[in-house]
Design an enzyme around this catalytic site. Sequence first.
Site, PDB file in Angstrom:
ATOM      1  N   CYS A  44     -17.215 -27.031  14.792  1.00  0.00           N
ATOM      2  CA  CYS A  44     -17.875 -27.896  15.787  1.00  0.00           C
ATOM      3  C   CYS A  44     -19.379 -27.924  15.567  1.00  0.00           C
ATOM      4  O   CYS A  44     -20.165 -27.895  16.532  1.00  0.00           O
ATOM      5  CB  CYS A  44     -17.552 -27.464  17.211  1.00  0.00           C
ATOM      6  SG  CYS A  44     -15.807 -27.484  17.578  1.00  0.00           S
ATOM      7  N   ASP A  83     -27.793 -22.113  25.356  1.00  0.00           N
ATOM      8  CA  ASP A  83     -26.358 -22.006  25.134  1.00  0.00           C
ATOM      9  C   ASP A  83     -26.087 -20.559  24.717  1.00  0.00           C
ATOM     10  O   ASP A  83     -26.388 -20.166  23.594  1.00  0.00           O
ATOM     11  CB  ASP A  83     -25.950 -22.997  24.041  1.00  0.00           C
ATOM     12  CG  ASP A  83     -24.487 -22.836  23.632  1.00  0.00           C
ATOM     13  OD1 ASP A  83     -23.854 -21.852  24.042  1.00  0.00           O
ATOM     14  OD2 ASP A  83     -24.002 -23.702  22.873  1.00  0.00           O
ATOM     15  N   LYS A  92     -14.686 -16.111  25.667  1.00  0.00           N
ATOM     16  CA  LYS A  92     -15.182 -15.474  24.434  1.00  0.00           C
ATOM     17  C   LYS A  92     -15.613 -14.034  24.697  1.00  0.00           C
ATOM     18  O   LYS A  92     -16.098 -13.347  23.811  1.00  0.00           O
ATOM     19  CB  LYS A  92     -16.365 -16.258  23.878  1.00  0.00           C
ATOM     20  CG  LYS A  92     -15.997 -17.664  23.389  1.00  0.00           C
ATOM     21  CD  LYS A  92     -17.190 -18.301  22.730  1.00  0.00           C
ATOM     22  CE  LYS A  92     -17.077 -19.794  22.591  1.00  0.00           C
ATOM     23  NZ  LYS A  92     -16.050 -20.249  21.663  1.00  0.00           N
ATOM     24  N   GLN A 127     -22.116 -17.747  22.448  1.00  0.00           N
ATOM     25  CA  GLN A 127     -21.867 -16.688  21.456  1.00  0.00           C
ATOM     26  C   GLN A 127     -22.657 -15.423  21.752  1.00  0.00           C
ATOM     27  O   GLN A 127     -22.330 -14.358  21.231  1.00  0.00           O
ATOM     28  CB  GLN A 127     -22.209 -17.189  20.044  1.00  0.00           C
ATOM     29  CG  GLN A 127     -21.323 -18.298  19.537  1.00  0.00           C
ATOM     30  CD  GLN A 127     -19.863 -17.867  19.357  1.00  0.00           C
ATOM     31  OE1 GLN A 127     -19.540 -16.685  19.270  1.00  0.00           O
ATOM     32  NE2 GLN A 127     -18.971 -18.840  19.319  1.00  0.00           N
ATOM     33  N   HIS A 154     -24.067 -26.137  18.255  1.00  0.00           N
ATOM     34  CA  HIS A 154     -22.651 -26.498  18.405  1.00  0.00           C
ATOM     35  C   HIS A 154     -22.602 -27.899  19.032  1.00  0.00           C
ATOM     36  O   HIS A 154     -23.511 -28.273  19.781  1.00  0.00           O
ATOM     37  CB  HIS A 154     -22.019 -25.465  19.342  1.00  0.00           C
ATOM     38  CG  HIS A 154     -20.557 -25.588  19.552  1.00  0.00           C
ATOM     39  ND1 HIS A 154     -20.002 -26.487  20.433  1.00  0.00           N
ATOM     40  CD2 HIS A 154     -19.519 -24.905  19.027  1.00  0.00           C
ATOM     41  CE1 HIS A 154     -18.688 -26.359  20.429  1.00  0.00           C
ATOM     42  NE2 HIS A 154     -18.365 -25.394  19.578  1.00  0.00           N
TER      43      HIS A 154
HETATM   44  N1  C6P Z   1     -17.293 -22.264  19.893  1.00  0.00           N
HETATM   45  C1  C6P Z   1     -16.087 -21.529  17.945  1.00  0.00           C
HETATM   46  O1  C6P Z   1     -15.040 -21.260  17.348  1.00  0.00           O
HETATM   47  P1  C6P Z   1     -16.408 -23.822  25.279  1.00  0.00           P
HETATM   48  O2  C6P Z   1     -15.422 -24.509  24.387  1.00  0.00           O
HETATM   49  O3  C6P Z   1     -16.972 -24.758  26.307  1.00  0.00           O
HETATM   50  O4  C6P Z   1     -15.902 -22.538  25.852  1.00  0.00           O
HETATM   51  O5  C6P Z   1     -17.614 -23.360  24.319  1.00  0.00           O
HETATM   52  C2  C6P Z   1     -18.269 -24.304  23.529  1.00  0.00           C
HETATM   53  C3  C6P Z   1     -19.288 -23.647  22.653  1.00  0.00           C
HETATM   54  C4  C6P Z   1     -20.622 -23.888  22.922  1.00  0.00           C
HETATM   55  N2  C6P Z   1     -21.594 -23.296  22.203  1.00  0.00           N
HETATM   56  C5  C6P Z   1     -21.308 -22.450  21.199  1.00  0.00           C
HETATM   57  C6  C6P Z   1     -22.443 -21.802  20.458  1.00  0.00           C
HETATM   58  C7  C6P Z   1     -19.993 -22.180  20.875  1.00  0.00           C
HETATM   59  O6  C6P Z   1     -19.722 -21.352  19.872  1.00  0.00           O
HETATM   60  C8  C6P Z   1     -18.951 -22.811  21.601  1.00  0.00           C
HETATM   61  C9  C6P Z   1     -17.511 -22.599  21.237  1.00  0.00           C
HETATM   62  C10 C6P Z   1     -15.981 -21.936  19.396  1.00  0.00           C
HETATM   63  O7  C6P Z   1     -17.187 -21.450  17.420  1.00  0.00           O
HETATM   64  C11 C6P Z   1     -14.971 -23.020  19.596  1.00  0.00           C
HETATM   65  S1  C6P Z   1     -15.423 -24.533  18.813  1.00  0.00           S
END
Ligand code: C6P
Length: 407
Positions: A365, A200, A226, A203, A123
């Site tokens: 993203c 990371d 999430k 997910q 991401h």
């Molecule tokens: N993905 C998706 O729809 P934040 O925005 O900081 O809470 O998370 C960012 C992020 C980082 N790593 C991974 C693997 C992610 O999936 C995400 C967020 C969402 O896939 C929003 S773009």
Amino acid sequence: MSLDAQRVKKDFPILETLAHGKRLVYLDSAATSQKPRAVIDRMVRFYEEENANVHRGIYELGEKATAAYEGAREASARFIGARSTRSIVFTKGTTESINLVRYTWARANVHEGDEVLVTEMEHHSNLIPWQLLCAETGATLRHLPIDDDGKLRIDLLGEYLTDRTKLVGMSLMSNVLGTINPVRTVADAAHAVGARILVDAAQAAPHLSFDVNDLDCDFLAFSAHKMCGPTGAGLLYGREDLLEEMPPFHGGGEMIREVWADHATWAEIPQKFEAGTPNIAQVVGMGAAIEYLEDLGMDAVREHEMQLTKYALDRIFSIGATIYGPMDVHDRGSVVSFNLEEVHPHDMATIVDQEGVCIRAGHHCAQPLMRKLGVPATARASFYIYNTEEDVDALIDALEKSKGWFI
Ligand code: C6P
């Protein structure tokens, strides 16, 4: 115990609302999950009965607020198997956690000529910070490739990890392919060349049971929103010895030990990294979300999602869609990205929305991954604890309609 998604659904007030006059079918939990009544109520109770600033007030109410906030730290440590709450730094989410590591540990440890290794499925949150770091330091960014099934080319690790590698950044679960990555294998290989590994888990945390000691990761990040919690809260897990030696991130109140006019000394970890008034109610809500998931049981969550994902993969495949990522549910989580040849993903999302079905469309993203897959965008349905086969059927019926629009 197995999970009864019909019963779980009743815990989520928003799932009783309508979209375009139809039953709301929420299939975008990878973007953000819905919130159960228990989490909403916990945050309301905080504001109604416990609200004060934390670590400051020498009065009963301030102590209640601090206990609620620190209780969430204990729940967070327990959830990921961290040995000490000192390893848990609250942030506003995954993105901020990764940037914290970039500005502190990485700036101090990554120099010109060094390498940072990420994967082709990251991401932007786990890519851009390392691009910026490399531009700033003169280090080189490398990308471990994926194969045609959307799995990491672990066979190439030896080639991509060198004695110049200082940091590996990788996701435990991809937000596009759903792939669950063999973090421990990569961690062992990274440590063998003296590199650190940042995971990371944005997910993974909502869906998988994992233990930071089993993963043997140095850093790990995720977001509350999430995983049934509110926006504005998340955490960075860091190995205690690394957090100890790292310089602070933000400067301000609460992160100090002693301050003079021209210099200061720092508080103990984790406070060293929590400058200013934190997102207290959100962190308390995150603690409640963790307790909610623990009550369901993360093994039951995983089992339910494996069954549902198998059903969804079969049904989405049956309407002629191209599905990205592994087809075996043992290798993947519950995000399913796909394309229907004749329909643009954005049109798909707009049309299924008319039927009350929420899916995401776009590059998620992960633009470099889209290029690798050879598509500008995909549609993506992501399933969670409150989704049922009936929801998958609603998606398929709505998708069939979207096909009809273009034939
Ligand atoms: N993905 C998706 O729809 P934040 O925005 O900081 O809470 O998370 C960012 C992020 C980082 N790593 C991974 C693997 C992610 O999936 C995400 C967020 C969402 O896939 C929003 S773009």
